[in-house]
Design an enzyme around this catalytic site. Structure first.
Site, PDB file in Angstrom:
ATOM      1  N   ARG A   1      44.671  25.873  47.696  1.00 21.49           N
ATOM      2  CA  ARG A   1      43.686  26.968  47.697  1.00 21.49           C
ATOM      3  C   ARG A   1      42.980  27.103  49.040  1.00 21.49           C
ATOM      4  O   ARG A   1      42.668  28.217  49.477  1.00 21.49           O
ATOM      5  CB  ARG A   1      42.615  26.712  46.613  1.00 21.49           C
ATOM      6  CG  ARG A   1      43.109  26.964  45.223  1.00 21.49           C
ATOM      7  CD  ARG A   1      41.970  26.938  44.210  1.00 21.49           C
ATOM      8  NE  ARG A   1      42.497  26.825  42.871  1.00 21.49           N
ATOM      9  CZ  ARG A   1      43.047  27.826  42.187  1.00 21.49           C
ATOM     10  NH1 ARG A   1      43.121  29.028  42.708  1.00 21.49           N
ATOM     11  NH2 ARG A   1      43.503  27.623  40.972  1.00 21.49           N
TER      12      ARG A   1
ATOM     13  N   GLU B   1      34.666  50.786  33.700  1.00 17.94           N
ATOM     14  CA  GLU B   1      34.809  50.063  34.973  1.00 17.94           C
ATOM     15  C   GLU B   1      34.941  51.057  36.120  1.00 17.94           C
ATOM     16  O   GLU B   1      34.343  50.894  37.185  1.00 17.94           O
ATOM     17  CB  GLU B   1      36.040  49.147  34.938  1.00 17.94           C
ATOM     18  CG  GLU B   1      35.929  48.002  33.949  1.00 17.94           C
ATOM     19  CD  GLU B   1      37.106  47.034  34.061  1.00 17.94           C
ATOM     20  OE1 GLU B   1      37.516  46.719  35.182  1.00 17.94           O
ATOM     21  OE2 GLU B   1      37.612  46.602  33.006  1.00 17.94           O
TER      22      GLU B   1
ATOM     23  N   HIS C   1      34.219  42.355  36.248  1.00 19.84           N
ATOM     24  CA  HIS C   1      34.780  41.535  35.171  1.00 19.84           C
ATOM     25  C   HIS C   1      34.704  42.330  33.869  1.00 19.84           C
ATOM     26  O   HIS C   1      33.679  42.952  33.583  1.00 19.84           O
ATOM     27  CB  HIS C   1      34.004  40.219  35.050  1.00 19.84           C
ATOM     28  CG  HIS C   1      34.596  39.316  34.019  1.00 19.84           C
ATOM     29  ND1 HIS C   1      35.772  38.617  34.249  1.00 19.84           N
ATOM     30  CD2 HIS C   1      34.225  39.025  32.755  1.00 19.84           C
ATOM     31  CE1 HIS C   1      36.083  37.936  33.158  1.00 19.84           C
ATOM     32  NE2 HIS C   1      35.161  38.164  32.238  1.00 19.84           N
TER      33      HIS C   1
ATOM     34  N   GLY D   1      45.545  47.820  40.166  1.00 20.79           N
ATOM     35  CA  GLY D   1      44.687  48.402  41.201  1.00 20.79           C
ATOM     36  C   GLY D   1      43.927  49.650  40.790  1.00 20.79           C
ATOM     37  O   GLY D   1      43.501  50.436  41.640  1.00 20.79           O
TER      38      GLY D   1
ATOM     39  N   ARG E   1      42.601  35.390  41.525  1.00 19.56           N
ATOM     40  CA  ARG E   1      42.696  34.051  42.100  1.00 19.56           C
ATOM     41  C   ARG E   1      41.308  33.430  42.082  1.00 19.56           C
ATOM     42  O   ARG E   1      40.313  34.123  42.344  1.00 19.56           O
ATOM     43  CB  ARG E   1      43.175  34.105  43.559  1.00 19.56           C
ATOM     44  CG  ARG E   1      44.540  34.675  43.767  1.00 19.56           C
ATOM     45  CD  ARG E   1      45.653  33.851  43.171  1.00 19.56           C
ATOM     46  NE  ARG E   1      45.710  32.493  43.674  1.00 19.56           N
ATOM     47  CZ  ARG E   1      46.466  31.541  43.118  1.00 19.56           C
ATOM     48  NH1 ARG E   1      47.204  31.811  42.060  1.00 19.56           N
ATOM     49  NH2 ARG E   1      46.477  30.322  43.610  1.00 19.56           N
TER      50      ARG E   1
HETATM   51  C1  GAR Z   1      40.159  44.939  35.359  1.00 16.01           C
HETATM   52  O1  GAR Z   1      39.950  45.136  33.996  1.00 16.01           O
HETATM   53  C2  GAR Z   1      39.171  43.945  35.931  1.00 16.01           C
HETATM   54  O2  GAR Z   1      37.909  44.034  35.335  1.00 16.01           O
HETATM   55  C3  GAR Z   1      39.839  42.633  35.590  1.00 16.01           C
HETATM   56  O3  GAR Z   1      41.196  42.843  35.831  1.00 16.01           O
HETATM   57  C4  GAR Z   1      41.494  44.227  35.598  1.00 16.01           C
HETATM   58  C5  GAR Z   1      42.193  44.755  36.819  1.00 16.01           C
HETATM   59  O4  GAR Z   1      42.612  46.081  36.625  1.00 16.01           O
HETATM   60  N1  GAR Z   1      39.299  41.543  36.375  1.00 16.01           N
HETATM   61  C6  GAR Z   1      39.127  40.319  35.914  1.00 16.01           C
HETATM   62  O5  GAR Z   1      39.473  39.963  34.805  1.00 16.01           O
HETATM   63  C7  GAR Z   1      38.463  39.358  36.894  1.00 16.01           C
HETATM   64  N2  GAR Z   1      38.032  38.170  36.245  1.00 16.01           N
HETATM   65  P1  GAR Z   1      42.959  46.991  37.857  1.00 16.01           P
HETATM   66  O6  GAR Z   1      43.941  46.187  38.720  1.00 16.01           O
HETATM   67  O7  GAR Z   1      43.623  48.197  37.258  1.00 16.01           O
HETATM   68  O8  GAR Z   1      41.685  47.304  38.584  1.00 16.01           O
END
Ligand code: GAR
Length: 214
Positions: free
Chosen positions: A62, A171, A106, A12, A88
């Protein structure tokens, strides 16, 4: 006041970045997770944000899971739904329901490396730059109109963890920016499927992301 629901599956940290950004004119109405043990839930609860678990394992398929998820989201009538590490695959019906108000982040420069293990795959491919993308969600996995991207160099001595950390720092910068633009009503998807950011000057050659601070 724009109401936002954030969906998480784990750590998160992107949700945390958005909460900490305290974007004027927004209220984080709820954080919803498909996993009861998602770390992000504790942070949200500690910050007085409503939390909810919709466990995908107790739903038959789903469609049933997405219906339960939509019910949990719609209870807060959000203006924006933010996928922040929500791992998901969503049904077409779910995506359609939130069309134009569903964002995802992403950890790659889409359309490169959709799916899992993006950092490992970037290292294996020998790319010199890597990054992250915030995009509107469509019915294709990790695909959709790009709102903002951040680029990081891939260094010769990088391993997966080092590269992931470099990308994650970006991010945390671009996701709050995308949300800021959305709630300010500055994002529009053109007929060509591209996102326009109102009031944002053309960054010109040499830029790979729009200038920040708008
Ligand atoms: C992040 O790096 C996000 O970009 C990725 O999961 C991680 C979650 O981190 N998302 C994906 O791969 C979606 N396809 P977080 O829970 O610390 O935000």
């Amino acid at each position: 006041m724009k109401s936002i629901v954030i969906l998480v599956s784990g750590r998160g940290s992107n949700m945390e970045a958005i909460v900490r950004a305290a974007i004027p004119g927004t209220r984080i109405a709820a954080v919803v997770s498909n996993r009861p043990d998602a770390q992000g839930l504790a942070f949200a609860a500690a910050h007085g944000i409503a939390t909810r678990v919709v466990d995908h394992r107790v739903h038959a398929d789903r469609v049933a899971f997405d219906a339960a998820l939509a019910e949990a989201i719609d209870a807060h009538a959000p203006d924006l739904v933010v996928l922040a590490g929500f791992m998901r695959i969503l049904t077409d019906g779910f995506v359609r329901r939130y069309a134009g108000r569903l964002l995802n982040i992403h950890p790659s420069l889409l359309p490169s490396f959709p799916g899992l293990h993006t950092h490992r795959r970037a290292l294996e491919a020998g790319v010199r730059v890597h990054g992250a993308t915030v995009h509107f969600v469509t019915d294709q996995l990790d695909c959709g109109p790009v709102v903002i991207q951040a680029v990081v160099p891939v260094r010769a001595d990088d391993d997966e963890a080092a590269l992931a950390a470099r990308v994650l720092a970006q991010e945390h910068r671009i996701y709050p920016q995308a949300v800021r633009w959305f709630v300010a009503g500055r994002l529009a998807i053109g007929a060509d499927g591209r996102v326009r950011v109102a009031g944002e000057a053309d960054p010109g050659p040499g830029w790979t992301v729009p200038p920040l601070g708008g």
